[in-house]
Write an enzyme that holds these catalytic residues in place. Structure first.
Site, short mmCIF file in Angstrom:
data_model
loop_
_atom_site.label_atom_id
_atom_site.label_comp_id
_atom_site.label_asym_id
_atom_site.label_seq_id
_atom_site.Cartn_x
_atom_site.Cartn_y
_atom_site.Cartn_z
N HIS A 217 28.84 95.44 30.35
CA HIS A 217 28.31 96.45 29.43
C HIS A 217 26.79 96.40 29.53
O HIS A 217 26.22 95.53 30.17
CB HIS A 217 28.73 96.13 27.99
CG HIS A 217 30.18 96.35 27.70
ND1 HIS A 217 30.64 97.43 26.98
CD2 HIS A 217 31.29 95.64 28.04
CE1 HIS A 217 31.95 97.38 26.88
NE2 HIS A 217 32.38 96.30 27.52
N GLU B 19 26.89 103.55 29.77
CA GLU B 19 26.36 102.28 30.29
C GLU B 19 26.48 102.26 31.81
O GLU B 19 27.28 101.53 32.39
CB GLU B 19 27.11 101.12 29.60
CG GLU B 19 26.90 101.17 28.08
CD GLU B 19 27.80 100.24 27.28
OE1 GLU B 19 28.49 99.39 27.88
OE2 GLU B 19 27.81 100.36 26.03
N GLU C 110 26.36 91.65 28.67
CA GLU C 110 25.51 92.77 28.31
C GLU C 110 24.30 92.72 29.24
O GLU C 110 23.49 91.81 29.16
CB GLU C 110 25.07 92.68 26.84
CG GLU C 110 26.21 92.77 25.82
CD GLU C 110 26.65 94.21 25.55
OE1 GLU C 110 26.08 95.14 26.15
OE2 GLU C 110 27.58 94.39 24.73
N HIS D 130 32.31 101.82 28.46
CA HIS D 130 31.49 102.76 27.69
C HIS D 130 30.74 103.69 28.63
O HIS D 130 30.04 103.24 29.54
CB HIS D 130 30.52 101.99 26.79
CG HIS D 130 31.22 101.29 25.66
ND1 HIS D 130 30.86 100.05 25.20
CD2 HIS D 130 32.30 101.69 24.91
CE1 HIS D 130 31.68 99.71 24.20
NE2 HIS D 130 32.55 100.68 24.01
ZN LIG Z 1 29.43 98.78 25.97
#
Ligand SMILES: [Zn+2]
Length: 339
Positions: free
Chosen positions: A220, A98, A293, A95
């Site tokens: 992420h 990020e 994350e 992404h």
């Molecule tokens: Zn992500």
């Protein structure tokens, strides 16, 4: 005299408002602060290869629609040989916005190489395995996030209807099209026209199968979580006990560094998401695959993590990465079910 003054004033106002009359923001210079932009990342990988030619090899897996190379760095002794060793994959930057999810795997590469000579444990991992790091899977989107729209998420595929971008982490071919993904090109979670319609996800698929990777972490941000499959359903994965144990061990090792809590949980506990990288790798090959994350915990500051957090975020994640390397090299791998 007065007319000249008015003319200057008029041209000043024209200059002032010419920018805002246009819908598309002018791209700025590619400055990501202390985070690495694409050019800096490319340079840093080349530098690591030059500094550690016996241990590091940088390869381009392919070129994006905007002609950027997707880089992988292999870290191993006898790095130019394909030895019969356990292989592990760390991937960042699915992404675009990020940014920390690019710098953490990049710093992992640097740390492993710089500590080879002095740290017996690091040397052992590099001698006995092949560690692959793809720090930035989505360089087109990342560049767009750096120059034009900081909160861009998808890649830069032209969808042909005035919209751009596919959500790469909804484009993998396991349970593609299910809940938590969108068929609308306008959506932030647009899954693409077909499973693996995007080059970026094809590259991960082909790489993981060719190299028979024994485990994977996909980075992420944000939320501070260690997520394990499934994401497409709330039902438990067949190996849930083991996946949960590994995630908990990693979360504990993260906490031990700066006492920052990352919660281990099934991916679907965050929200349902179909077609992500970890469901695909685990679903297809039955090897453990995790989404970490990274910082921060909440939507403030959300994606805009200050660059003073780069180093501590990396430091706290290092032991978790080393743990998974160790686990995979000690033969912890679940049975492969490659097609
Ligand atoms: Zn992500």
């Amino acid at each position: 005299m007065k007319n000249k003054f008015q003319a200057i004033l008029l041209s000043y106002f024209l200059l002032l408002f010419s920018g805002s009359a246009c819908d598309t923001p002018e791209p700025g210079p590619p400055d990501a602060g202390l985070y690495h932009n694409y050019a800096e990342l490319t340079q840093e990988l080349a530098r690591l290869q030059a500094q550690f030619p016996e241990l590091a090899k940088v390869v381009s897996l392919g070129k994006t629609v905007e002609s950027r190379d997707i880089w992988a760095i292999k870290i191993s002794d006898n790095v130019t040989a394909n030895e019969d060793e356990s292989e592990i994959l760390f991937v960042g930057g699915h992404h675009a916005r990020e940014w920390i999810a690019v710098d953490v795997p990049l710093l992992l590469a640097r740390n492993l190489l710089e500590n080879y000579a002095s740290d017996a444990r690091t040397k052992n991992y590099i001698d006995n395995g092949e560690i692959w790091i793809i720090p930035l899977l989505n360089p087109d989107g990342h560049q767009y996030s750096v120059t034009t729209n900081r909160l861009w998420r998808k890649n830069r595929r032209n969808n042909g209807d005035g919209t751009f971008g596919v959500d790469l982490n909804r484009n993998y071919g396991y349970q593609w099209g299910g809940p938590g993904s969108s068929g609308s090109t306008f959506s932030e979670t647009y899954r693409g026209t077909a499973p693996f319609s995007e080059l970026e996800t094809q590259l991960i698929r082909d790489f993981a199968i060719e190299h028979q990777v024994a485990a994977m972490i996909s980075y992420h941000n944000y939320s501070q979580l260690v997520l394990f499959p499934w994401g497409f359903t709330n039902a438990p994965a067949p190996d849930q006990t083991l996946l949960s144990q590994l995630a908990t061990t990693m979360a504990d090792s993260i906490f031990a560094v700066h006492r920052v809590r990352y919660t281990p949980e099934q991916s679907s506990d965050l929200y349902l998401a179909s077609g992500d990288a970890t469901d695909w790798l685990y679903g297809e090959t039955r090897v453990p695959a995790f989404t970490i994350e990274l910082r921060p915990r909440s939507s403030s500051p959300g994606f805009i993590l200050p660059d003073r957090d780069i180093q501590p975020t990396f430091q706290e994640n290092l032991p978790a990465a080393l743990f998974l390397i160790q686990w995979s090299q000690q033969g912890g791998t679940m049975t492969l079910r490659l097609k």
